[in-house]
Design a protein around this motif. Structure first.
Motif, PDB file in Angstrom:
ATOM      1  N   VAL A  90       0.828  -1.207   0.000  1.00 26.86           N
ATOM      2  CA  VAL A  90       0.000   0.000   0.000  1.00 26.86           C
ATOM      3  C   VAL A  90       0.862   1.257   0.000  1.00 26.86           C
ATOM      4  N   ALA A  91       1.905   1.267   0.814  1.00 32.40           N
ATOM      5  CA  ALA A  91       2.732   2.467   0.950  1.00 32.40           C
ATOM      6  C   ALA A  91       3.559   2.748  -0.292  1.00 32.40           C
ATOM      7  N   PHE A  92       4.058   1.695  -0.938  1.00 23.72           N
ATOM      8  CA  PHE A  92       5.028   1.890  -2.012  1.00 23.72           C
ATOM      9  C   PHE A  92       4.644   1.221  -3.330  1.00 23.72           C
ATOM     10  N   GLY A  93       3.471   0.618  -3.382  1.00 21.37           N
ATOM     11  CA  GLY A  93       2.982   0.078  -4.645  1.00 21.37           C
ATOM     12  C   GLY A  93       3.468  -1.303  -5.004  1.00 21.37           C
ATOM     13  N   GLY A  94       4.116  -1.976  -4.082  1.00 25.56           N
ATOM     14  CA  GLY A  94       4.598  -3.324  -4.374  1.00 25.56           C
ATOM     15  C   GLY A  94       5.590  -3.775  -3.335  1.00 25.56           C
ATOM     16  N   LEU A  95       6.234  -4.908  -3.607  1.00 24.22           N
ATOM     17  CA  LEU A  95       7.259  -5.446  -2.714  1.00 24.22           C
ATOM     18  C   LEU A  95       8.281  -6.180  -3.567  1.00 24.22           C
ATOM     19  N   ASP A  96       9.557  -5.861  -3.355  1.00 21.62           N
ATOM     20  CA  ASP A  96      10.631  -6.484  -4.120  1.00 21.62           C
ATOM     21  C   ASP A  96      11.537  -7.367  -3.272  1.00 21.62           C
ATOM     22  N   VAL A  97      11.731  -6.995  -2.012  1.00 15.95           N
ATOM     23  CA  VAL A  97      12.712  -7.693  -1.181  1.00 15.95           C
ATOM     24  C   VAL A  97      12.156  -7.879   0.230  1.00 15.95           C
ATOM     25  N   LEU A  98      12.324  -9.097   0.752  1.00 16.15           N
ATOM     26  CA  LEU A  98      11.995  -9.387   2.144  1.00 16.15           C
ATOM     27  C   LEU A  98      13.256  -9.865   2.839  1.00 16.15           C
ATOM     28  N   VAL A  99      13.673  -9.137   3.855  1.00 11.50           N
ATOM     29  CA  VAL A  99      14.821  -9.541   4.670  1.00 11.50           C
ATOM     30  C   VAL A  99      14.300  -9.966   6.032  1.00 11.50           C
ATOM     31  N   ASN A 100      14.371 -11.245   6.314  1.00 11.00           N
ATOM     32  CA  ASN A 100      13.937 -11.780   7.605  1.00 11.00           C
ATOM     33  C   ASN A 100      15.110 -11.763   8.566  1.00 11.00           C
ATOM     34  N   ASN A 101      14.995 -10.926   9.589  1.00 10.26           N
ATOM     35  CA  ASN A 101      16.102 -10.740  10.531  1.00 10.26           C
ATOM     36  C   ASN A 101      15.652 -10.794  11.989  1.00 10.26           C
ATOM     37  N   ALA A 102      14.359 -10.614  12.248  1.00  6.16           N
ATOM     38  CA  ALA A 102      13.863 -10.475  13.626  1.00  6.16           C
ATOM     39  C   ALA A 102      14.154 -11.723  14.462  1.00  6.16           C
ATOM     40  N   GLY A 103      14.465 -11.487  15.729  1.00  3.19           N
ATOM     41  CA  GLY A 103      14.683 -12.608  16.630  1.00  3.19           C
ATOM     42  C   GLY A 103      15.148 -12.143  17.994  1.00  3.19           C
ATOM     43  N   PHE A 104      15.107 -13.060  18.941  1.00  2.00           N
ATOM     44  CA  PHE A 104      15.671 -12.814  20.267  1.00  2.00           C
ATOM     45  C   PHE A 104      16.163 -14.139  20.819  1.00  2.00           C
ATOM     46  N   VAL A 105      16.824 -14.095  21.952  1.00  2.31           N
ATOM     47  CA  VAL A 105      17.379 -15.313  22.534  1.00  2.31           C
ATOM     48  C   VAL A 105      16.914 -15.492  23.973  1.00  2.31           C
ATOM     49  N   ARG A 106      16.804 -16.730  24.376  1.00  2.00           N
ATOM     50  CA  ARG A 106      16.612 -17.109  25.774  1.00  2.00           C
ATOM     51  C   ARG A 106      17.521 -18.299  26.009  1.00  2.00           C
ATOM     52  N   ASP A 107      18.780 -18.008  26.259  1.00  2.15           N
ATOM     53  CA  ASP A 107      19.812 -19.033  26.302  1.00  2.15           C
ATOM     54  C   ASP A 107      19.780 -19.820  27.607  1.00  2.15           C
ATOM     55  N   ARG A 108      19.952 -21.119  27.449  1.00  2.00           N
ATOM     56  CA  ARG A 108      20.006 -22.002  28.613  1.00  2.00           C
ATOM     57  C   ARG A 108      20.462 -23.389  28.146  1.00  2.00           C
ATOM     58  N   MET A 109      21.154 -24.099  28.990  1.00  2.00           N
ATOM     59  CA  MET A 109      21.512 -25.479  28.668  1.00  2.00           C
ATOM     60  C   MET A 109      20.236 -26.298  28.486  1.00  2.00           C
ATOM     61  N   LEU A 110      20.292 -27.273  27.603  1.00  2.00           N
ATOM     62  CA  LEU A 110      19.097 -28.061  27.295  1.00  2.00           C
ATOM     63  C   LEU A 110      18.470 -28.678  28.537  1.00  2.00           C
ATOM     64  N   VAL A 111      19.288 -29.129  29.466  1.00  2.00           N
ATOM     65  CA  VAL A 111      18.757 -29.792  30.653  1.00  2.00           C
ATOM     66  C   VAL A 111      17.960 -28.825  31.529  1.00  2.00           C
ATOM     67  N   ASN A 112      18.170 -27.530  31.342  1.00  2.00           N
ATOM     68  CA  ASN A 112      17.447 -26.511  32.110  1.00  2.00           C
ATOM     69  C   ASN A 112      16.440 -25.726  31.277  1.00  2.00           C
TER      70      ASN A 112
END
Length: 302
Positions: A90-112
């Motif tokens: 809507v804003a720009f009349g189309g879409l040419d590129v999608l960069v997927n970058n979003a994320g966060f971490v919740r680090d912990r050893m698997l046993v925990n």
């Protein structure tokens, strides 16, 4: 003078309020693109905050003569991902590129590691990649069927934690490994619509990596800062340009001034008995396969 490699191309960058995503947004704008800067403004662990880093990046782009709009949708929410894609169109009349970058971490050893910590990280990384790709691809498919085949690009973000594993990051590493596989499938499926799909495994100084790469986070010497997030963006801008149309289904490792093509699982040379194996006979066979095979890359932190 900055090359306008992506002049008038419309680009979505998710998680673009800080770090690598912010660097991508600024680099695309400098290359002439119109940028949708997506960021929900969460804390490192995904908790809600009142911050609006997306608008700050938009303001910076506009101040430098570029064109950008902010988006605050949750990319791992089905309707939120649709809203993000629709806003670009809507804003720009189309879409040419999608960069997927979003994320966060919740680090912990698997046993925990708790179920919530697993679900939350897999949701934002893996579903957040899938949902945006799904809605973008639906638009590109419609364009192709209407005779307007796009030169569209998707650049996903994996990680060395997904390619080689990372101690204390089982949830994050699993999601990033899955993104690598998802990239291969999407590249095979989207090619008929004029869409390439590639991924990067970056290493840079961000909120998510400051604990993993603590030993390399010291202030840079005068000159080149090898861990600056801005080092990652030139390849992403090129992959988002029309020039990269012959590259798809590939994984690139990027760090500092280094760019490498990562090569994943490949078929090995088999030992074929021509009949079902007896378990007791397989010890020497496995030993032979291991002797002939390449030594695996070490797991981060091991």
């Amino acid at each position: 003078m900055q090359d306008k490699l992506c002049q008038d191309r419309t680009v979505i960058v998710t998680g673009a309020g800080r770090g690598i995503g912010r660097a991508h947004a600024l680099a695309f704008a400098a290359a002439g693109a119109r940028v949708v800067v997506n960021d929900v403004g969460t804390a490192l662990d995904g908790a809600a905050t009142t911050e609006t880093p997306a608008q700050q990046v938009v303001d910076e782009i506009v101040a430098n003569g570029g064109v950008a709009v902010a988006n605050y949708d949750d990319v791992a929410d089905w309707q939120g991902a649709r809203n993000l894609v629709d806003q670009a169109i809507v804003a720009f009349g189309g879409l040419d590129v999608l960069v997927n970058n979003a994320g966060f971490v919740r680090d912990r050893m698997l046993v925990n590691l708790s179920e919530d910590e697993w679900d939350a990280v897999v949701r934002v990384h893996l579903k957040g990649h899938f949902a945006t790709m799904r809605h973008a691809a639906q638009y590109w498919r419609a364009e192709a069927k209407a005779g307007r085949t796009p030169q569209a690009r998707v650049i996903n973000t994996s990680s060395g934690a997904g390619l080689q594993g990372s101690v204390g990051q089982g949830n994050y590493g699993a999601a990033k490994a899955a993104i690598a596989g998802l990239t291969l499938t999407a590249a095979a499926e989207f090619g008929r619509y004029g869409v390439t799909v590639n991924a990067i495994a970056p290493a840079a100084r961000t909120r998510m990596t400051e604990t993993v790469f603590a030993e390399t986070m010291a202030a840079p010497d005068a000159g080149f800062d090898a861990m600056a997030p801005e080092n990652i963006s030139p390849l992403v801008v090129w992959l988002g340009s029309a020039e990269s149309g012959n590259v798809t289904g590939r994984m690139f490792e990027v760090e500092g001034g280094k760019v490498a093509l990562a090569e994943g699982w490949r078929h090995g040379i088999p030992v074929d008995r021509g009949a079902r194996w007896n378990p007791a006979d397989l010890g020497p066979v496995v030993a032979e396969l291991l002797e002939k095979g390449q030594v695996p890359e070490p797991v981060y932190g091991a």
